[in-house]
Every structure is written in structure tokens, then in C-alpha cells.
Design a protein around this motif. Structure first.
Motif, PDB file in Angstrom:
ATOM      1  N   GLU A 160       0.666  -0.984   0.422  1.00  0.00           N
ATOM      2  CA  GLU A 160       0.242   0.551   0.131  1.00  0.00           C
ATOM      3  C   GLU A 160       0.368   1.551  -0.049  1.00  0.00           C
ATOM      4  OE1 GLU A 160      -0.430  -2.411   1.910  1.00  0.00           O
ATOM      5  OE2 GLU A 160      -2.467  -3.801   0.970  1.00  0.00           O
ATOM      6  N   THR A 161       2.147   1.325   0.821  1.00  0.00           N
ATOM      7  CA  THR A 161       3.013   2.236   0.559  1.00  0.00           C
ATOM      8  C   THR A 161       3.387   2.649  -0.759  1.00  0.00           C
ATOM      9  OG1 THR A 161       3.922   1.971   3.205  1.00  0.00           O
ATOM     10  CG2 THR A 161       4.985   3.267   1.913  1.00  0.00           C
ATOM     11  N   GLU A 162       3.889   1.822  -1.195  1.00  0.00           N
ATOM     12  CA  GLU A 162       4.675   1.459  -2.832  1.00  0.00           C
ATOM     13  C   GLU A 162       3.683   2.284  -3.468  1.00  0.00           C
ATOM     14  OE1 GLU A 162       6.884  -0.487  -6.173  1.00  0.00           O
ATOM     15  OE2 GLU A 162       5.983  -1.846  -4.555  1.00  0.00           O
ATOM     16  N   LEU A 163       2.350   2.333  -4.037  1.00  0.00           N
ATOM     17  CA  LEU A 163       1.196   2.841  -4.715  1.00  0.00           C
ATOM     18  C   LEU A 163       1.060   3.540  -4.158  1.00  0.00           C
ATOM     19  CD1 LEU A 163       0.685  -0.577  -5.093  1.00  0.00           C
ATOM     20  CD2 LEU A 163      -1.958  -0.589  -4.734  1.00  0.00           C
ATOM     21  N   SER A 164       0.502   4.288  -2.807  1.00  0.00           N
ATOM     22  CA  SER A 164       1.078   5.588  -2.909  1.00  0.00           C
ATOM     23  C   SER A 164       1.745   6.551  -3.291  1.00  0.00           C
ATOM     24  CB  SER A 164       0.352   5.716  -0.598  1.00  0.00           C
ATOM     25  OG  SER A 164       0.457   6.882  -0.809  1.00  0.00           O
ATOM     26  N   MET A 165       3.041   6.019  -3.135  1.00  0.00           N
ATOM     27  CA  MET A 165       4.666   6.234  -3.349  1.00  0.00           C
ATOM     28  C   MET A 165       3.988   6.795  -5.116  1.00  0.00           C
ATOM     29  SD  MET A 165       7.172   7.720  -2.042  1.00  0.00           S
ATOM     30  CE  MET A 165       9.118   8.192  -2.792  1.00  0.00           C
ATOM     31  N   TYR A 199       5.423   6.774 -15.269  1.00  0.00           N
ATOM     32  CA  TYR A 199       3.861   6.959 -14.800  1.00  0.00           C
ATOM     33  C   TYR A 199       3.007   5.610 -14.092  1.00  0.00           C
ATOM     34  CZ  TYR A 199       3.116   5.665 -19.492  1.00  0.00           C
ATOM     35  OH  TYR A 199       2.664   5.403 -20.873  1.00  0.00           O
ATOM     36  N   CYS A 200       2.010   6.243 -12.983  1.00  0.00           N
ATOM     37  CA  CYS A 200       1.298   5.048 -13.716  1.00  0.00           C
ATOM     38  C   CYS A 200      -0.724   6.270 -14.129  1.00  0.00           C
ATOM     39  CB  CYS A 200       0.842   6.007 -11.921  1.00  0.00           C
ATOM     40  SG  CYS A 200      -0.339   4.598 -11.315  1.00  0.00           S
ATOM     41  N   LEU A 201      -0.592   4.466 -14.388  1.00  0.00           N
ATOM     42  CA  LEU A 201      -1.694   4.407 -15.252  1.00  0.00           C
ATOM     43  C   LEU A 201      -3.112   3.777 -14.249  1.00  0.00           C
ATOM     44  CD1 LEU A 201       0.504   3.239 -16.549  1.00  0.00           C
ATOM     45  CD2 LEU A 201      -1.602   2.832 -19.112  1.00  0.00           C
ATOM     46  N   TYR A 202      -3.035   2.999 -13.086  1.00  0.00           N
ATOM     47  CA  TYR A 202      -3.808   3.012 -12.915  1.00  0.00           C
ATOM     48  C   TYR A 202      -3.830   1.916 -10.824  1.00  0.00           C
ATOM     49  CZ  TYR A 202      -8.793   0.001 -11.336  1.00  0.00           C
ATOM     50  OH  TYR A 202      -9.355  -1.102 -11.286  1.00  0.00           O
ATOM     51  N   THR A 203      -4.129   2.345 -10.835  1.00  0.00           N
ATOM     52  CA  THR A 203      -4.214   1.849  -8.970  1.00  0.00           C
ATOM     53  C   THR A 203      -5.506   1.538  -8.783  1.00  0.00           C
ATOM     54  OG1 THR A 203      -4.740   3.571  -7.715  1.00  0.00           O
ATOM     55  CG2 THR A 203      -2.065   2.974  -8.278  1.00  0.00           C
ATOM     56  N   GLN A 204      -4.860  -0.095  -7.408  1.00  0.00           N
ATOM     57  CA  GLN A 204      -6.254  -0.471  -6.803  1.00  0.00           C
ATOM     58  C   GLN A 204      -6.168  -1.552  -5.699  1.00  0.00           C
ATOM     59  OE1 GLN A 204      -9.507  -3.053  -9.164  1.00  0.00           O
ATOM     60  NE2 GLN A 204      -9.388  -4.802  -7.768  1.00  0.00           N
ATOM     61  N   ILE A 229      -0.771  -2.732  -9.574  1.00  0.00           N
ATOM     62  CA  ILE A 229      -0.578  -1.610  -9.944  1.00  0.00           C
ATOM     63  C   ILE A 229      -0.041  -1.432 -11.520  1.00  0.00           C
ATOM     64  CG2 ILE A 229       1.527  -1.338  -9.286  1.00  0.00           C
ATOM     65  CD1 ILE A 229       1.311   1.567  -9.103  1.00  0.00           C
ATOM     66  N   PHE A 230      -1.134  -0.754 -12.331  1.00  0.00           N
ATOM     67  CA  PHE A 230      -0.385  -0.139 -13.561  1.00  0.00           C
ATOM     68  C   PHE A 230       0.799   0.832 -13.369  1.00  0.00           C
ATOM     69  CE2 PHE A 230      -3.803  -3.695 -14.968  1.00  0.00           C
ATOM     70  CZ  PHE A 230      -3.855  -3.284 -15.966  1.00  0.00           C
ATOM     71  N   MET A 231       1.782   0.151 -14.880  1.00  0.00           N
ATOM     72  CA  MET A 231       2.630   2.035 -14.326  1.00  0.00           C
ATOM     73  C   MET A 231       3.899   1.018 -15.785  1.00  0.00           C
ATOM     74  SD  MET A 231       4.536   0.872 -10.703  1.00  0.00           S
ATOM     75  CE  MET A 231       5.340  -0.850 -10.848  1.00  0.00           C
ATOM     76  N   GLU A 232       4.337   2.316 -16.164  1.00  0.00           N
ATOM     77  CA  GLU A 232       5.501   2.384 -17.661  1.00  0.00           C
ATOM     78  C   GLU A 232       6.170   1.487 -17.019  1.00  0.00           C
ATOM     79  OE1 GLU A 232       8.041   5.823 -20.086  1.00  0.00           O
ATOM     80  OE2 GLU A 232       7.239   5.766 -17.962  1.00  0.00           O
ATOM     81  N   ASP A 233       6.210   1.026 -18.564  1.00  0.00           N
ATOM     82  CA  ASP A 233       7.513  -0.420 -18.760  1.00  0.00           C
ATOM     83  C   ASP A 233       8.679   0.360 -19.188  1.00  0.00           C
ATOM     84  OD1 ASP A 233       9.051  -2.030 -18.753  1.00  0.00           O
ATOM     85  OD2 ASP A 233       7.991  -3.811 -20.048  1.00  0.00           O
TER      86      ASP A 233
END
Length: 235
Positions: A125-130, A153-158, A165-169
Motif C-alpha cells: 500500500e505504501t508503494e502504491l501511494s508513493m 508514470y502510473c496508469l491505474y491503482t487498485q 498497479i499498472f505502470m509504464e515499462d
């Protein structure tokens, strides 16, 4: 107890927890090797929904998708990471555009004792928030100082199950993970420390911008993240 004393106490508490959990996890790692199993929810429908929301374009359609593991065995034991290569097409100003989008999907562990251990400390949860909240704010603060990309960049978090979490590769931009057994050379070590200094200074700037009451937790999150980053780099 002053604010700085409380921060120091919590900082040391996180350090101690990280060390204890790391030792327990190391005992379990030899038993964790298993074949890649792609979760059923990570399919074309879900990825397309995420991309449509991120691009704010309901015409986005996936024409091809490939999902593979993004970590070698033994490289990651606190989550599951997938590399998702997407071929899509969408309409933009009455023109049909085709593009390839490389993504990383990171998912919290779904079962087992490791899931419970990691959930107790709140690592994921800390990583997603970060990634989804703090880093975009840092990027705005640092825009006047550097054009370097400090994070994907972050596309989506759940935050609900399955937490992911979805992120840029970033591999497609030439970034790569250092081989932890070999460490880094001097130039990359200096670059890492410069980046850590930017992160740390940015936490002070965030506190100044958003106020002490709102940013104490954010600042602590940054500092705890530095512990994780330094541990990851072996510094």
C-alpha cells in the motif's frame, strides 16, 4: 516528544521491522520457486478498461496482448510482477491510430504466510501511494530543476483485492535493473545517491507546500521508501 523525535522513532521502527521481515522472508525464498501463473483477471478486457480510462478514450481497442513474467526466479518475493505488451488502436480526431504500449503490472501476493507478513507492515500500500500520489507531486516540484525522469508514470491503482498497479515499462526507454550480486559502478552509484537526495529534499518541499499536518505521513513514507531503495541497491 517533538515531531522530529516521533519521526526518528517511527523511522527506526520501520527499519527494525524491515530487517526482521527480510530475515523471515529469506528463510522462505528457497520454497517459493514456481511456474508463472497469470491471474485470470489480468486479461484483455481489464487491460483495455484501464487504458480507456487512462487515455480518456472509449474508442481504444486492444488488437493483441502478451503477458510474461517481469522478474527472474529469486529476484522478487514480495509481489508478483508481469510485463504486458499491448497492441492497440484508437480514434483521435477522426483518425485511426495504432500503437504499442509496454506496461508493468505489479500485484500484491494473494495467499500464503508472505502475504500476511507483508500486509502487516503495509509495504505494498505504501508503494502504491508513493507511485500514484507522492511521485507525481515530486515531479511537479522538480520540474524547474531537472528534466530527468525519476519514476515510471502510473496508469491505474487498485487498493481492493486483487491489489495491483499498472505502470509504464521503463525497459523500453533503456532503463534496466542492476545485477544485485555485482552492484553498481561509481557513476551509477553517484547517480543513485543524487536521486535519493532529490527524493529526500522533495519531502521537505512537499511539507512546505501542503502543510505539516498533511505531509508528516508523506515525509515518513518517503524516508521509509529510501530504506527500501537503499536496501534494493545494496548501498
Amino acid at each position: 516528544m517533538t515531531l522530529m523525535e516521533r519521526r526518528h522513532l517511527l523511522y527506526n521502527s520501520h527499519s527494525c521491522q524491515l530487517f526482521l521481515y527480510r530475515e523471515e522472508i529469506r528463510k522462505l525464498v528457497p520454497h517459493l520457486a514456481m511456474a508463472l501463473q497469470i491471474p485470470t483477471w489480468l486479461d484483455t478486457f481489464h487491460v483495455q478498461k484501464v487504458l480507456r480510462k487512462f487515455q480518456n478514450n472509449e474508442s481504444t481497442e486492444i488488437s493483441g496482448i502478451s503477458i510474461t513474467s517481469a522478474a527472474a526466479k529469486g529476484d522478487n518475493y514480495a509481489s508478483e510482477i508481469y510485463r504486458v505488451a499491448v497492441d492497440l488502436q484508437r480514434l483521435q480526431e477522426d483518425r485511426k491510430i495504432q500503437e504499442k504500449i509496454p506496461l508493468i503490472v505489479k500485484m500484491a501476493l494473494q495467499h500464503g504466510i508472505l502475504k500476511e507478513m507483508i500486509a502487516d507492515v503495509g509495504f505494498f500500500e505504501t508503494e502504491l501511494s508513493m507511485i500514484s500520489v507522492v511521485l507525481p507531486r515530486i515531479k511537479k516540484i522538480l520540474a524547474a530543476l531537472t528534466t530527468a525522469q525519476i519514476a515510471p508514470y502510473c496508469l491505474y491503482t487498485q487498493y481492493e483485492e486483487p491489489v495491483h498497479i499498472f505502470m509504464e515499462d521503463l525497459v523500453c526507454k533503456g532503463f534496466r535493473m542492476a545485477v544485485r550480486q555485482k552492484g553498481m559502478d561509481l557513476n551509477h552509484s553517484l547517480l543513485a545517491m543524487q536521486s535519493l537526495a532529490l527524493f529526500h529534499a522533495s519531502s521537505v518541499a512537499l511539507r512546505g507546500k501542503y502543510g505539516a499536518a498533511r505531509c508528516v505521513k508523506t515525509s515518513l513514507t518517503l524516508e521509509f521508501s529510501l530504506i527500501l531503495i537503499i536496501g534494493r541497491l545494496g548501498l
